[in-house]
Write an enzyme that holds these catalytic residues in place. Structure first.
Site, PDB file in Angstrom:
ATOM      1  N   ASN A 176       0.854  -1.072   0.013  1.00 53.57           N
ATOM      2  CA  ASN A 176      -0.277   0.042   0.063  1.00 53.57           C
ATOM      3  C   ASN A 176       0.888   1.136   0.083  1.00 53.57           C
ATOM      4  O   ASN A 176       1.542   1.380   1.061  1.00 53.57           O
ATOM      5  CB  ASN A 176      -0.892   0.042   1.139  1.00 53.57           C
ATOM      6  CG  ASN A 176      -1.702   1.182   1.446  1.00 53.57           C
ATOM      7  OD1 ASN A 176      -1.838   1.934   0.541  1.00 53.57           O
ATOM      8  ND2 ASN A 176      -2.007   1.582   2.662  1.00 53.57           N
ATOM      9  N   GLY A 227       2.872  -1.087   4.343  1.00 55.75           N
ATOM     10  CA  GLY A 227       2.923   0.310   3.786  1.00 55.75           C
ATOM     11  C   GLY A 227       4.214   0.667   3.609  1.00 55.75           C
ATOM     12  O   GLY A 227       4.760   0.596   2.597  1.00 55.75           O
ATOM     13  N   GLY A 228       4.914   1.172   4.550  1.00 57.78           N
ATOM     14  CA  GLY A 228       6.125   1.909   4.373  1.00 57.78           C
ATOM     15  C   GLY A 228       7.215   1.190   3.872  1.00 57.78           C
ATOM     16  O   GLY A 228       7.987   1.385   2.856  1.00 57.78           O
ATOM     17  N   LYS A 266      -0.012   4.152  -0.122  1.00 58.24           N
ATOM     18  CA  LYS A 266      -0.787   5.685   0.253  1.00 58.24           C
ATOM     19  C   LYS A 266      -0.585   6.506  -0.798  1.00 58.24           C
ATOM     20  O   LYS A 266      -0.269   6.466  -1.732  1.00 58.24           O
ATOM     21  CB  LYS A 266      -0.247   5.760   1.701  1.00 58.24           C
ATOM     22  CG  LYS A 266      -0.196   4.425   2.850  1.00 58.24           C
ATOM     23  CD  LYS A 266       0.018   4.565   3.932  1.00 58.24           C
ATOM     24  CE  LYS A 266       0.369   3.493   4.590  1.00 58.24           C
ATOM     25  NZ  LYS A 266       0.105   3.559   6.292  1.00 58.24           N
ATOM     26  N   SER A 296       3.597  -2.093  10.324  1.00 55.73           N
ATOM     27  CA  SER A 296       5.131  -2.290  10.404  1.00 55.73           C
ATOM     28  C   SER A 296       5.707  -3.397  10.128  1.00 55.73           C
ATOM     29  O   SER A 296       6.612  -3.978  10.769  1.00 55.73           O
ATOM     30  CB  SER A 296       5.364  -1.804  11.817  1.00 55.73           C
ATOM     31  OG  SER A 296       5.011  -0.244  12.274  1.00 55.73           O
ATOM     32  N   HIS A 348      -9.443   1.080   5.343  1.00 57.97           N
ATOM     33  CA  HIS A 348      -8.064   1.145   5.950  1.00 57.97           C
ATOM     34  C   HIS A 348      -8.139   2.320   7.163  1.00 57.97           C
ATOM     35  O   HIS A 348      -8.818   3.084   7.049  1.00 57.97           O
ATOM     36  CB  HIS A 348      -7.225   1.853   4.765  1.00 57.97           C
ATOM     37  CG  HIS A 348      -5.618   1.872   5.274  1.00 57.97           C
ATOM     38  ND1 HIS A 348      -5.077   2.688   6.259  1.00 57.97           N
ATOM     39  CD2 HIS A 348      -4.701   0.806   5.291  1.00 57.97           C
ATOM     40  CE1 HIS A 348      -4.037   2.521   6.555  1.00 57.97           C
ATOM     41  NE2 HIS A 348      -3.644   1.411   5.744  1.00 57.97           N
ATOM     42  N   GLU A 375      -5.333  -5.088  10.826  1.00 55.04           N
ATOM     43  CA  GLU A 375      -4.204  -4.001  10.975  1.00 55.04           C
ATOM     44  C   GLU A 375      -4.449  -3.248  12.344  1.00 55.04           C
ATOM     45  O   GLU A 375      -5.200  -2.124  12.272  1.00 55.04           O
ATOM     46  CB  GLU A 375      -4.194  -3.173   9.594  1.00 55.04           C
ATOM     47  CG  GLU A 375      -3.851  -3.726   8.569  1.00 55.04           C
ATOM     48  CD  GLU A 375      -3.237  -2.666   7.487  1.00 55.04           C
ATOM     49  OE1 GLU A 375      -2.364  -2.955   7.002  1.00 55.04           O
ATOM     50  OE2 GLU A 375      -4.219  -1.582   7.485  1.00 55.04           O
ATOM     51  N   GLU A 428      -6.612   4.432   7.992  1.00 55.34           N
ATOM     52  CA  GLU A 428      -6.336   6.248   7.702  1.00 55.34           C
ATOM     53  C   GLU A 428      -7.820   6.725   7.101  1.00 55.34           C
ATOM     54  O   GLU A 428      -7.878   7.779   7.524  1.00 55.34           O
ATOM     55  CB  GLU A 428      -5.188   6.395   6.828  1.00 55.34           C
ATOM     56  CG  GLU A 428      -4.046   6.205   7.355  1.00 55.34           C
ATOM     57  CD  GLU A 428      -2.847   5.621   6.762  1.00 55.34           C
ATOM     58  OE1 GLU A 428      -2.696   5.630   5.430  1.00 55.34           O
ATOM     59  OE2 GLU A 428      -1.830   4.973   7.355  1.00 55.34           O
ATOM     60  N   GLY A 460       2.616   2.383  10.606  1.00 56.79           N
ATOM     61  CA  GLY A 460       3.471   3.334  10.484  1.00 56.79           C
ATOM     62  C   GLY A 460       4.489   3.766  11.823  1.00 56.79           C
ATOM     63  O   GLY A 460       4.848   4.869  11.649  1.00 56.79           O
TER      64      GLY A 460
HETATM   65  C1  PEP Z   1      -0.475   0.283   5.984  1.00 53.26           C
HETATM   66  O1  PEP Z   1      -0.630   1.005   5.187  1.00 53.26           O
HETATM   67  O2  PEP Z   1      -1.628  -0.247   5.951  1.00 53.26           O
HETATM   68  C2  PEP Z   1       0.403  -0.042   6.799  1.00 53.26           C
HETATM   69  C3  PEP Z   1       0.309  -1.296   7.501  1.00 53.26           C
HETATM   70  O3  PEP Z   1       1.642   0.530   6.935  1.00 53.26           O
HETATM   71  P1  PEP Z   1       2.988   0.079   7.368  1.00 53.26           P
HETATM   72  O4  PEP Z   1       3.321  -1.065   7.046  1.00 53.26           O
HETATM   73  O5  PEP Z   1       3.824   1.260   6.991  1.00 53.26           O
HETATM   74  O6  PEP Z   1       2.810   0.247   9.023  1.00 53.26           O
END
Ligand code: PEP
Length: 254
Positions: A10, A232-233, A12, A211, A94, A165, A96, A171
């Site tokens: 993802n 994500g990251g 973002k 993460s 999500h 999640e 966010e 993040g």
């Molecule tokens: C996400 O965007 O769903 C996510 C899990 O981000 P991260 O891996 O950066 O925590």
């Protein structure tokens, strides 16, 4: 039951045309059958990536879908538009979007239905906040978010994926321990079993997100009920993302 692990990246609101080119050149001939990979770039790159990855097993998804079919909804993207771009998956709910854009469980339900109407597989995200976990409400929050969708008879449970999640892990660099994540995944699978039947529960992939990095992916993915990761990251760093994919491809479940 063998569930092929799935790694979803993802982005973002990150990325650029140059990054798209780099990712496409890395994955242009990806053909590992032991792991499914889906990339969720911002909308504007979906169609290009889909075309450029036509010889690859990597799929492309969208990060959002409108609850509306068409009309005067400035800034929204409809299910039929996503289908025209040959979008394979869409992320729904999500954290966010739930937190920053106040998306409700009802809207998540509408989005799941809208995606499925257009043959797009929704990945429904559920997750508790830190406060909810500290108040021992994690399981009831997840149950509520999940039931809001799976209890509706319009939802096709055969075409649905779940991502657990925990909001406090997204993040932040904090990851649920493999045991903590497995506990929640087991709980989600038992809810699926109770409400949708044992076969559906065994066939549904439940991803973990929060993460996930190359150094913790193997331990998480080795858990019995963890069927992949929503990343994500680390999906923005090609080497980390490919390491996570490799971990998923070779994982042995405990
Ligand atoms: C996400 O965007 O769903 C996510 C899990 O981000 P991260 O891996 O950066 O925590």
């Amino acid at each position: 039951m063998k569930r092929t692990p799935l790694i979803a990246g993802n982005w973002k609101m990150n990325g650029s045309s140059i990054f798209v080119e780099e990712v496409v050149s890395t994955f242009s001939s990806f053909n590992d059958q032991h792991v499914d990979v889906v990339i969720f770039p911002p909308f504007v790159y979906v169609e290009t990536m889909k075309k450029l990855l036509s010889n690859s097993l990597v799929k492309v998804g969208a990060q959002n879908i409108s609850t509306f079919s068409e009309g005067a909804y400035t800034g929204e993207i409809s299910g039929s538009m996503l289908k025209e771009c040959q979008c394979d998956y869409v992320v729904v709910g999500h954290s966010e979007r739930r937190v920053l854009f106040h998306e409700s469980d009802q809207e998540c339900l509408q989005k799941v239905i809208m995606a499925q109407t257009h043959g797009i597989i929704p990945i429904l995200c559920v997750g508790e906040s830190l406060k909810e976990r500290e108040h021992e409400q994690a399981f009831s929050v997840i149950e509520q978010q999940l039931m809001a969708v799976i209890s509706d008879s319009r939802v096709n449970s055969q075409q649905l994926m779940i991502a657990y999640e925990p909001v406090w892990a997204i993040g932040t660099g904090k990851t649920a321990t493999p045991a903590m994540a497995q506990d929640m995944h087991h709980f989600i699978r038992s809810l699926l079993s109770t409400h949708l039947g044992q076969d559906t529960a065994q066939n549904t992939r439940i991803l973990y997100g929060g993460s996930v990095k190359s150094d913790n992916a193997s331990m998480l993915l080795a858990q019995k009920d963890i069927d992949g990761a929503l990343v994500g990251g680390a999906s923005l760093v090609i080497e980390s993302f490919t390491d996570i994919i490799r971990a998923a491809s070779s994982v042995k479940r405990v």
